[in-house]
Design an enzyme around this catalytic site. Structure first.
Site, mmCIF file in Angstrom:
data_model
loop_
_atom_site.group_PDB
_atom_site.id
_atom_site.type_symbol
_atom_site.label_atom_id
_atom_site.label_comp_id
_atom_site.label_asym_id
_atom_site.label_seq_id
_atom_site.Cartn_x
_atom_site.Cartn_y
_atom_site.Cartn_z
ATOM 1 N N GLU A 152 39.222 37.926 28.836
ATOM 2 C CA GLU A 152 38.546 36.689 29.222
ATOM 3 C C GLU A 152 39.423 35.464 28.982
ATOM 4 O O GLU A 152 39.514 34.575 29.837
ATOM 5 C CB GLU A 152 37.236 36.560 28.435
ATOM 6 C CG GLU A 152 36.537 35.220 28.573
ATOM 7 C CD GLU A 152 36.055 34.897 29.984
ATOM 8 O OE1 GLU A 152 35.608 33.764 30.217
ATOM 9 O OE2 GLU A 152 36.157 35.773 30.871
ATOM 10 N N HIS A 200 42.292 35.143 31.442
ATOM 11 C CA HIS A 200 41.757 34.609 32.698
ATOM 12 C C HIS A 200 41.633 33.084 32.625
ATOM 13 O O HIS A 200 41.990 32.371 33.565
ATOM 14 C CB HIS A 200 40.400 35.250 32.978
ATOM 15 C CG HIS A 200 39.725 34.733 34.214
ATOM 16 N ND1 HIS A 200 40.258 34.854 35.466
ATOM 17 C CD2 HIS A 200 38.549 34.073 34.377
ATOM 18 C CE1 HIS A 200 39.451 34.310 36.356
ATOM 19 N NE2 HIS A 200 38.401 33.811 35.718
ATOM 20 N N HIS A 212 30.978 31.073 41.720
ATOM 21 C CA HIS A 212 32.303 30.944 41.104
ATOM 22 C C HIS A 212 33.342 31.714 41.920
ATOM 23 O O HIS A 212 34.444 31.218 42.178
ATOM 24 C CB HIS A 212 32.233 31.475 39.669
ATOM 25 C CG HIS A 212 33.455 31.222 38.855
ATOM 26 N ND1 HIS A 212 34.050 29.984 38.728
ATOM 27 C CD2 HIS A 212 34.212 32.063 38.097
ATOM 28 C CE1 HIS A 212 35.107 30.069 37.937
ATOM 29 N NE2 HIS A 212 35.232 31.321 37.559
ATOM 30 N N HIS A 240 25.008 45.026 51.909
ATOM 31 C CA HIS A 240 26.458 44.806 51.896
ATOM 32 C C HIS A 240 27.179 45.902 52.680
ATOM 33 O O HIS A 240 28.083 45.625 53.484
ATOM 34 C CB HIS A 240 26.959 44.790 50.451
ATOM 35 C CG HIS A 240 28.441 44.697 50.319
ATOM 36 N ND1 HIS A 240 29.174 43.629 50.776
ATOM 37 C CD2 HIS A 240 29.351 45.556 49.767
ATOM 38 C CE1 HIS A 240 30.463 43.816 50.523
ATOM 39 N NE2 HIS A 240 30.599 44.985 49.924
ATOM 40 N N HIS A 248 39.720 46.735 45.891
ATOM 41 C CA HIS A 248 38.723 46.270 46.868
ATOM 42 C C HIS A 248 38.539 44.755 46.762
ATOM 43 O O HIS A 248 38.411 44.063 47.778
ATOM 44 C CB HIS A 248 37.403 46.996 46.622
ATOM 45 C CG HIS A 248 36.414 46.864 47.746
ATOM 46 N ND1 HIS A 248 36.668 47.308 49.021
ATOM 47 C CD2 HIS A 248 35.168 46.326 47.779
ATOM 48 C CE1 HIS A 248 35.627 47.056 49.800
ATOM 49 N NE2 HIS A 248 34.698 46.446 49.073
#
Length: 383
Positions: A102, A105, A170, A284, A342
């Site tokens: 985290e 990032h 986000h 989706h 992906h």
């Protein structure tokens, strides 16, 4: 958070930005502004991919506060708090590994923020000096404002405990940042080496319309994909092409697509039923077929145009690989590497569709009766 730790965080972000900024400054490329734009594209793409890795490893709450980690500038300083939380819940959201994922990032995000600030300052400086359209500062300024908004949603992602609509927004803002940077990069490339105008503007207008349609359906599909990921609905359908052995399984669209709710909960606060997750996944999956058709048709129509063919070729390749990795996540029971690929494929599709849109628009501008010549001189590019 104490001001000392805030300063330490800012210095860390600046240090992250120093390497790419130094590479641009010391490069032999005469047009350093253009190089800085494409470096920002590369870093933003990397950040989006790493953000997907952060989400897929369930590390979004690895540090349960913001902008630091337990009020500290890095997990080293917060090690005691992190270890205590991990001891209480060894498989919980807070572990030493997740805290580092985290915070890395966040450091990357801060570094890109500094790169965007440098890009904006450079654009304004060159615009005031040359008034060259290559340095028009509107887009860099909008990029800076978007980075600030993206930072706010990054904070809300943590403080609102991974609320799906916040996390999905986000993601979409991050991809918007990538698309805007690619558009800016396309402008700089064409200023440096303008292509020859198309001899078939009528056909090019058709490609342009399809490219816009591709961008719209891709936006919807990525929003749906983000909704799948943020609701942890990837394995809601355990087989393909059927979903849990049925063409149309039991689905709860009302709860599945209620936007404002907590993670794993309905708007009323009850546990989210599995049929809601199935609905999210099923929509989706089926909308992906529309994306393949629209983007495939766009590639087919763009292929005869020499200036568009390289981008169309790459778009066809990435679209094929994206379909394969989507199916593989189901058949291979959601392996992390395939899932990250992906996510990376979605970002690449955004990059390529944006570039195709820009090139088609630019070709149409060249083919117009009174094309506008770029307001730029060779000397002004050598900055």
């Amino acid at each position: 958070m104490h001001v000392t730790h805030l300063i330490q965080l800012a210095v860390t972000g600046l240090l992250v930005a120093c390497l790419p900024l130094s590479m641009v400054w010391m490069s032999s490329d005469a047009n350093k502004y253009r190089k800085l734009v494409w470096v920002a594209v590369f870093l933003t793409f990397d950040l989006i991919v790493f953000g997907g890795f952060t989400r897929l490893t369930d590390s979004g709450l690895g540090c349960p506060d913001w902008p630091g980690c337990y009020g500290m500038a890095n997990p080293f300083l917060a090690h005691e708090h992190i270890s205590a939380a991990e001891a209480l819940m060894p498989t919980g959201p807070v572990t030493v590994a997740k805290a580092w994922i985290e915070m890395i990032h966040r450091y990357l995000a801060m570094g890109i923020g500094f790169v965007i600030i440098a890009l904006m300052i450079k654009a304004w400086q060159q615009w005031r000096r040359t008034r060259a359209s290559a340095f028009a500062p509107l887009m860099p300024t909008l990029l800076f404002l978007l980075v600030c908004l993206q930072g706010a949603f990054g904070a809300w992602t943590v403080t609102m405990k991974l609320q799906p609509i916040i996390v999905t927004t986000h993601l979409l803002l991050g991809l918007t940042l990538l698309a805007m940077l690619v558009w800016l990069g396309g402008r700089e490339d064409n200023v440096l080496a303008p292509p020859q105008p198309s001899h078939d503007p009528a056909a090019l207008r058709g490609v342009r319309r399809l490219a816009i349609g591709s961008a719209l359906v891709l936006l919807v599909q990525i929003a749906l994909g983000g909704w799948v990921s943020t609701n942890y609905a990837t394995l809601a359908c355990s087989d393909f092409p059927l979903c849990n052995g049925q063409l149309v399984p039991e689905m709860d669209f009302e709860h599945g697509f209620t936007l404002w709710r907590e993670l794993g909960r309905t708007a009323a606060g009850h546990y989210l039923p599995f049929s809601a997750l199935t609905a999210i996944h099923w929509v989706h999956r089926n909308f992906a077929m529309i994306v393949v058709v629209v983007l495939g048709l766009t590639v087919w129509r763009a292929w005869p145009h020499a200036h568009l063919r390289p981008t169309a070729r790459k778009l066809a390749l990435v679209l094929s690989l994206q379909a394969l990795t989507g199916v593989a996540t189901v058949f291979l029971n959601f392996p992390l590497t395939i899932a990250v690929l992906h996510n990376a494929g979605a970002a690449l599709l955004v990059l390529l569709v944006t570039m195709l849109n820009y090139k088609a628009k630019y070709q149409l501008d060249l083919a117009s009766p009174t094309p506008r010549a770029p307001n730029v001189t060779p000397a002004s590019l050598h900055q």
